[in-house]
Design a protein around this motif. Sequence first.
Motif, short mmCIF file in Angstrom:
data_model
loop_
_atom_site.label_atom_id
_atom_site.label_comp_id
_atom_site.label_asym_id
_atom_site.label_seq_id
_atom_site.Cartn_x
_atom_site.Cartn_y
_atom_site.Cartn_z
N THR A 175 3.15 10.20 -7.48
CA THR A 175 3.93 10.52 -8.66
C THR A 175 3.02 10.75 -9.85
O THR A 175 3.20 11.71 -10.61
N GLN A 176 2.02 9.86 -10.03
CA GLN A 176 1.09 10.02 -11.15
C GLN A 176 0.27 11.29 -11.04
O GLN A 176 -0.08 11.89 -12.06
N LEU A 177 -0.04 11.68 -9.83
CA LEU A 177 -0.81 12.91 -9.63
C LEU A 177 0.06 14.17 -9.73
O LEU A 177 -0.44 15.29 -9.72
N GLY A 178 1.38 13.95 -9.77
CA GLY A 178 2.31 15.08 -9.89
C GLY A 178 2.55 15.80 -8.57
O GLY A 178 2.94 16.96 -8.57
N VAL A 179 2.33 15.11 -7.46
CA VAL A 179 2.55 15.71 -6.15
C VAL A 179 4.03 15.56 -5.80
O VAL A 179 4.57 14.44 -5.80
N PRO A 180 4.73 16.67 -5.52
CA PRO A 180 6.15 16.57 -5.17
C PRO A 180 6.33 15.85 -3.84
O PRO A 180 5.54 16.01 -2.92
N LEU A 223 0.84 -1.21 0.00
CA LEU A 223 0.00 0.00 0.00
C LEU A 223 0.87 1.26 0.00
O LEU A 223 0.56 2.22 -0.70
N ARG A 224 1.93 1.25 0.78
CA ARG A 224 2.85 2.40 0.82
C ARG A 224 3.48 2.63 -0.56
O ARG A 224 3.60 3.76 -1.02
N ALA A 225 3.88 1.54 -1.22
CA ALA A 225 4.47 1.65 -2.56
C ALA A 225 3.43 2.17 -3.55
O ALA A 225 3.74 3.03 -4.39
N ALA A 226 2.20 1.67 -3.45
CA ALA A 226 1.13 2.14 -4.33
C ALA A 226 0.85 3.62 -4.09
O ALA A 226 0.57 4.37 -5.03
N ARG A 227 0.93 4.04 -2.84
CA ARG A 227 0.71 5.45 -2.50
C ARG A 227 1.78 6.33 -3.15
O ARG A 227 1.48 7.38 -3.71
N LYS A 228 3.03 5.88 -3.09
CA LYS A 228 4.11 6.65 -3.72
C LYS A 228 3.90 6.75 -5.23
O LYS A 228 4.09 7.82 -5.82
N ARG A 229 3.49 5.64 -5.85
CA ARG A 229 3.21 5.66 -7.30
C ARG A 229 2.06 6.62 -7.62
O ARG A 229 2.12 7.37 -8.58
N GLU A 230 1.04 6.57 -6.78
CA GLU A 230 -0.13 7.44 -7.02
C GLU A 230 0.26 8.91 -6.88
O GLU A 230 -0.17 9.75 -7.69
#
Length: 116
Positions: free
Chosen positions: A108-113, A99-106
Motif C-alpha cells: 500500500t505504501q509503495l502504491g502497488v495495486p 509478516l503477511r500484514a506487514a507485506r500488505k502495508r508495504e
Amino acid sequence: MVRRMHDAAEVEGDLQMAMDGAHLVEQSARLAHGECDPSERGPLGEFRLKYLDFAIQDAESALGKYQHVVRTLQGDKKEAFEKKLGVIAADTMLARDKLRAARKRELTQLGVPRCE
C-alpha cells in the motif's frame, strides 16, 4: 513423489530459522539498501518487500514440514512432537501472519495495486 520424514531437530531448526528471519527483515532490508549503488538504488520499501517475501516463504516452508510430521505421527510420538515443538510452531504461525500484514502495508505504501 516420495516425501522423506523430517526429524524433530530438523523441523525445530527450520522453525527457529524462520523466526530469526522474521525478526531480521528490517535490518536485512536496510543493509541491502545501503550496500546498493546509490545511482541504481530503489526505495527502501522495495527492499523491505523482498525480505518480507523471503521471511514468509521460510515460515511457510518450516510450518509445512511441521504439519507434515504431525500428520504422519501417531499416538505418543505425535503427542511428544507436538509438546516439544507446538509453541515454536505457534510462534512461527503468528510471525508469518504478522509478516503477511506487514507485506500488505508495504504494498500500500509503495502504491502497488492489490488484487483481492
